[in-house]
Write a protein that holds these residues in place. Structure first.
Motif, PDB file in Angstrom:
ATOM      1  N   LEU A 182       4.581   0.875   1.911  1.00 21.56           N
ATOM      2  CA  LEU A 182       5.496   0.859   0.765  1.00 21.56           C
ATOM      3  C   LEU A 182       6.849   1.440   1.147  1.00 21.56           C
ATOM      4  CD1 LEU A 182       6.103   0.337  -2.192  1.00 21.56           C
ATOM      5  CD2 LEU A 182       5.043   2.551  -2.741  1.00 21.56           C
ATOM      6  N   ARG A 199       7.234   1.423  -7.450  1.00 22.17           N
ATOM      7  CA  ARG A 199       7.313  -0.031  -7.273  1.00 22.17           C
ATOM      8  C   ARG A 199       8.039  -0.742  -8.413  1.00 22.17           C
ATOM      9  NH1 ARG A 199       2.199   1.557  -5.939  1.00 22.17           N
ATOM     10  NH2 ARG A 199       1.454   1.125  -3.817  1.00 22.17           N
ATOM     11  N   THR A 227      -2.950   0.012 -12.074  1.00 25.00           N
ATOM     12  CA  THR A 227      -2.054   0.191 -10.942  1.00 25.00           C
ATOM     13  C   THR A 227      -0.907   1.118 -11.302  1.00 25.00           C
ATOM     14  OG1 THR A 227      -2.581  -2.050 -10.192  1.00 25.00           O
ATOM     15  CG2 THR A 227      -0.625  -1.010  -9.248  1.00 25.00           C
ATOM     16  N   ALA A 269      -2.076  -2.604  -3.034  1.00 26.02           N
ATOM     17  CA  ALA A 269      -1.680  -1.717  -4.130  1.00 26.02           C
ATOM     18  C   ALA A 269      -2.664  -1.746  -5.286  1.00 26.02           C
ATOM     19  CB  ALA A 269      -0.286  -2.098  -4.634  1.00 26.02           C
ATOM     20  N   ALA A 311       0.831  -1.205   0.000  1.00 26.27           N
ATOM     21  CA  ALA A 311       0.000   0.000   0.000  1.00 26.27           C
ATOM     22  C   ALA A 311       0.862   1.250   0.000  1.00 26.27           C
ATOM     23  CB  ALA A 311      -0.917  -0.003   1.231  1.00 26.27           C
ATOM     24  N   ASP A 312       0.388   2.280  -0.701  1.00 22.78           N
ATOM     25  CA  ASP A 312       1.071   3.569  -0.665  1.00 22.78           C
ATOM     26  C   ASP A 312       1.192   4.053   0.777  1.00 22.78           C
ATOM     27  OD1 ASP A 312       1.445   3.867  -3.412  1.00 22.78           O
ATOM     28  OD2 ASP A 312      -0.547   4.722  -3.695  1.00 22.78           O
TER      29      ASP A 312
END
Length: 367
Positions: free
Chosen positions: A57, A105, A100, A239, A52-53
């Motif tokens: 992350l 990432r 996404t 994400a 997840a942001d």
């Protein structure tokens, strides 16, 4: 300082590593002869792509840097920057992957031909895959012993297995043999073991336990150059949340077995050529004491569809339990006393994030 770590899993061992690196003397206690919890019953994945942001992350990215630097010093970790492929078999899965955002990432959409070029062992039918170049893997069964061996060589570390801590004192702890272990700071990293002394020292612990089933196969007979996930993994990792995933869930329900056991396929090749495959998720206690066969039948079917060949014979099956912090927290970190902290609940992020979690604990505790 004299640091005492309670717990021999990857989280406790990374706290020991961080403390020794910062010049402190460390004693690590473990109630079993060797760590036998979630730290060895996992894929060995350092999984960045699905995080997840925000803090999750950020923690995973920092941990990925730390894993690589530690591996330079500890080859026995079996670290390899192999990346991952989340294989997409339907237009709905492709839409989720396409939606996404990279967000740091290192995610790239590949068509089927590019997937087979990157991982020739994938000969099944699919549209393509989402590639994460930051994902990596280590060997979970040997990582902790390899770290401890290197720690012992530094001369500031002792490993004391077969010791269960019974009480916390102002000077340290007392174990089940009645022996005292003096320390300036005690770090409880007890994983899913939340009873005993931890239960006595805490109230309303915001942590739940999760059970999963996994397996390992005979050698594949060829390299599997990347870690592999299936489209159900898009449902599991934060994400990928968004309108495209909502649409996929509405139009492409999971197969009944996969839904009943909250399943995704993850597949990682071990150094002996075998594959670790899984997994399931059970959240309601009491957990079953046995493993169920129908999830393995499902895993064999999905893996065979991606590989374009039958999955090698399963030679080991097991279940494990990990602790998951509530509310989306990366970990539950709390002071228990002036000289003690509890660090638990990284959930399925434990192997991925443990070096960065330990670094943060050290900073907060003033090490």
């Amino acid at each position: 300082m004299r640091i005492l770590i309670v717990g021999g899993g990857v989280l406790g061992t990374m706290h020991a590593w961080t403390a020794v690196q910062r010049g402190h003397d460390v004693v690590q206690l473990e109630r079993e002869p060797e760590a036998r919890g979630a730290s060895v019953r996992n894929f060995g994945l350092i999984w960045v792509g699905g995080r997840a942001d925000g803090p999750e992350l950020e923690t995973a990215l920092r941990a990925r840097e730390l894993w690589e630097s530690i591996a330079d010093e500890v080859p026995g970790l079996g670290f390899r920057a192999n990346g991952s492929l989340t294989v997409l078999r339907t237009e709905a899965e492709w839409a989720v992957a396409e939606q996404t955002a990279d967000g740091g990432r290192n995610l790239t959409l590949l068509d089927a031909a590019a997937v087979r070029e990157r991982n020739p062992a994938l000969r099944g039918e699919f549209l393509g895959a989402l590639h994460c170049g930051l994902d990596a893997a280590v060997e979970p069964r040997t990582a902790q012993p390899a770290l401890r061996e290197r720690l012992a060589a530094k001369g500031r570390y002792r490993w004391l297995p077969g010791r269960e801590v019974r009480s916390l004192t102002a000077q340290g702890v007392v174990d089940d043999r009645g022996e005292s272990h003096d320390a300036d700071l005690v770090l409880f990293c007890t994983g899913a073991w939340l009873g005993g002394l931890v239960g006595e020292l805490t109230e309303n612990l915001p942590v739940r336990r999760v059970r999963l089933q996994m397996a390992q196969t005979e050698p594949l007979g060829e390299p599997l150059p990347t870690s592999v996930a299936d489209g159900d993994s898009l449902r599991y990792y934060p994400a990928y949340r968004g309108p495209a995933l909502d649409a996929m869930n509405a139009t492409q329900p999971q197969p009944e077995v996969a839904a009943r056991h909250a399943m995704q396929l993850l597949m990682v090749q071990r150094r002996d050529g075998g594959l670790t495959v899984g997994d399931t998720h059970a959240y309601d206690e009491p957990f079953g004491f046995d493993v169920e066969e129908e999830p393995y039948d499902h895993l064999r079917t999905v893996a065979a569809a991606l590989l374009g060949r039958p999955l090698p014979r399963i030679v080991r099956r097991w279940a494990g339990v990990y602790a998951q912090a509530d509310g989306g927290s990366v970990v539950h970190r709390a002071r228990l006393a002036d000289n003690a902290w509890l660090v638990t609940g990284p959930g399925g992020r434990g192997m991925t994030c443990s070096p960065a979690i330990a670094e943060r604990t050290a900073d907060e505790a003033g090490l």
